[in-house]
Design a protein around this motif. Structure first.
Motif, PDB file in Angstrom:
ATOM      1  N   THR A  74       0.686  -1.285  -0.039  1.00  0.00           N
ATOM      2  CA  THR A  74       0.118   0.002   0.299  1.00  0.00           C
ATOM      3  C   THR A  74       0.972   1.319   0.013  1.00  0.00           C
ATOM      4  O   THR A  74       0.537   2.255  -0.666  1.00  0.00           O
ATOM      5  CB  THR A  74      -0.791   0.003   1.255  1.00  0.00           C
ATOM      6  N   ASP A  75       1.675   1.239   0.922  1.00  0.00           N
ATOM      7  CA  ASP A  75       2.729   2.325   0.807  1.00  0.00           C
ATOM      8  C   ASP A  75       3.414   2.501  -0.150  1.00  0.00           C
ATOM      9  O   ASP A  75       3.671   3.787  -0.921  1.00  0.00           O
ATOM     10  CB  ASP A  75       3.772   2.231   2.252  1.00  0.00           C
ATOM     11  N   THR A 116      -4.114  -1.743  -6.173  1.00  0.00           N
ATOM     12  CA  THR A 116      -5.374  -1.185  -5.684  1.00  0.00           C
ATOM     13  C   THR A 116      -4.848   0.386  -5.480  1.00  0.00           C
ATOM     14  O   THR A 116      -5.917   1.178  -5.846  1.00  0.00           O
ATOM     15  CB  THR A 116      -5.515  -1.473  -4.104  1.00  0.00           C
ATOM     16  N   GLU A 117      -3.755   0.900  -4.881  1.00  0.00           N
ATOM     17  CA  GLU A 117      -3.339   2.066  -5.048  1.00  0.00           C
ATOM     18  C   GLU A 117      -3.238   2.817  -6.152  1.00  0.00           C
ATOM     19  O   GLU A 117      -3.800   3.984  -6.294  1.00  0.00           O
ATOM     20  CB  GLU A 117      -2.130   2.297  -4.121  1.00  0.00           C
ATOM     21  N   VAL A 149       1.010   3.918  -3.100  1.00  0.00           N
ATOM     22  CA  VAL A 149       1.011   5.332  -2.965  1.00  0.00           C
ATOM     23  C   VAL A 149       2.108   6.181  -3.469  1.00  0.00           C
ATOM     24  O   VAL A 149       1.790   7.597  -4.026  1.00  0.00           O
ATOM     25  CB  VAL A 149       0.652   5.700  -1.435  1.00  0.00           C
TER      26      VAL A 149
END
Length: 363
Positions: free
Chosen positions: A233-234, A264-265, A237
């Motif tokens: 996730t990080d 997803t991000e 982003v």
């Protein structure tokens, strides 16, 4: 007249001996060394066992022999289907040989891993399958010095003389990167963490080999800090926040969980996958097969690894001190899906996919 013992619980060997009119030693020989007993006597004992519904006490037999017919399997993380597949393969193979499988999950915790190895030894298993991401030499040697064989799974030790079964993770990184290059990617981000873990390090070696074959391709290392979804996730982003001219045009996650989180991000930021950025994983986690964008990945043959490990362990037990340790290497194959091919091509590729052959080699 033979006096029948009191029945305060399940039938015991004493009850069998009394019903058959033989000694405890005779019952023991029928159970463990039937060739020592006359057939007529053995028949009386078996009839008594059937009539009473007697089941041999495995714990008592383990105390007598020093070992059970059980095999231990210590895995790094059951969150990854690779390890659950290992359990399935090992359990099926063990059962076919008349053994049971005991499984513990260390959840990537070295202290828990040491505790689980000690637990397996305390249960008097015949041997241990050890699916770790790191060598853990001291932990393994503490068990092996007591005469307990250990077979490494998904890890090839270079500082311990032991059998192992692995997937060619260098090949996995190579075929995944080559696939992205074939899709036109020229700035590939490698999203990874834990470079000290052997599978991670070897996948990166394969990636570097693919990049070296194409001088026009640039590699961008993206440290995810964690191989689980939060790290992805990080990383996703950060990739999405890069200026379009500096942003990678392809992403390879060292694990499927990382790659899924990146997808997803990117989509949340309005970046299309795969039209803008194709994304591939590298360990064929079944969690990534579905979802909004099914993930391209590389086979790991977990069930085959588990089964091969049982074969290696049983061979070591049978051969004793003369056993020669060996490594079994299973190949890796790309499974292309929508995350790199798009919906139509991905569906067509899935329809054409056939079960893969692990291409077993031995060293």
């Amino acid at each position: 007249m033979v006096q029948t013992p009191r029945r305060d619980g399940p039938p015991s060997v004493h009850h069998v001996a009394a019903r058959a009119g033989v000694s405890l030693a005779t019952v023991s020989n029928v159970l463990n060394h039937p060739e020592r007993v006359a057939e007529a006597t053995a028949t009386k004992v078996r009839d008594a066992i059937d009539a009473l519904g007697y089941t041999p006490n495995r714990n008592a037999r383990a105390l007598a022999s020093g070992r059970t017919r059980s095999i231990g399997l210590v895995v790094s993380s059951l969150r990854n289907s690779l390890f659950t597949d290992m359990v399935t393969g090992a359990q099926t193979a063990a059962r076919a040989e008349g053994s049971t499988l005991l499984v513990t999950n260390s959840d990537n915790d070295l202290e828990a891993q040491a505790e689980h190895l000690a637990f397996m030894e305390s249960t008097r298993v015949s041997g241990i399958l050890f699916a770790s991401m790191t060598t853990s030499r001291e932990q393994v040697e503490a068990v092996r010095q007591h005469g307990l064989p250990v077979v490494y799974v998904n890890y090839e030790p270079d500082d311990v003389d032991a059998c192992s079964v692995i997937v060619d993770n260098e090949q996995a990184g190579y075929v995944a990167a080559t696939h992205l290059i074939e899709q036109g990617c020229r700035r590939i981000a490698f999203v990874s963490a834990r470079p000290d873990w052997q599978p991670v390090a070897r996948r990166r070696v394969g990636l570097l080999r693919a990049v070296a074959e194409h001088p026009e391709v640039e590699l961008i290392d993206v440290d995810a800090e964690d191989i689980d979804p939060p790290g992805g996730t990080d990383a996703g982003v950060r990739i999405a926040a890069m200026p379009p001219g500096q942003r990678p045009d392809g992403v390879l996650g060292v694990t499927d969980l990382l790659a899924m989180a990146v997808v997803t991000e990117l989509r949340a930021a309005g970046i299309r996958v795969p039209e803008d950025i194709p994304v591939s994983g590298c360990d064929h986690n079944s969690v990534a097969w579905g979802g909004a964008v099914p993930l391209t990945s590389v086979t790991q043959h977990g069930e085959e690894m588990g089964a091969e490990a049982i074969t290696l362990l049983l061979a070591e037990l049978a051969e004793g001190p003369g056993h020669v340790h060996r490594t079994v290497v299973l190949g890796s194959e790309l499974i292309a899906r929508e995350s790199t091919l798009g919906r139509a091509r991905g569906a067509a590729a899935q329809a054409a996919t056939k079960p893969s052959d692990p291409r077993r080699t031995e060293a």
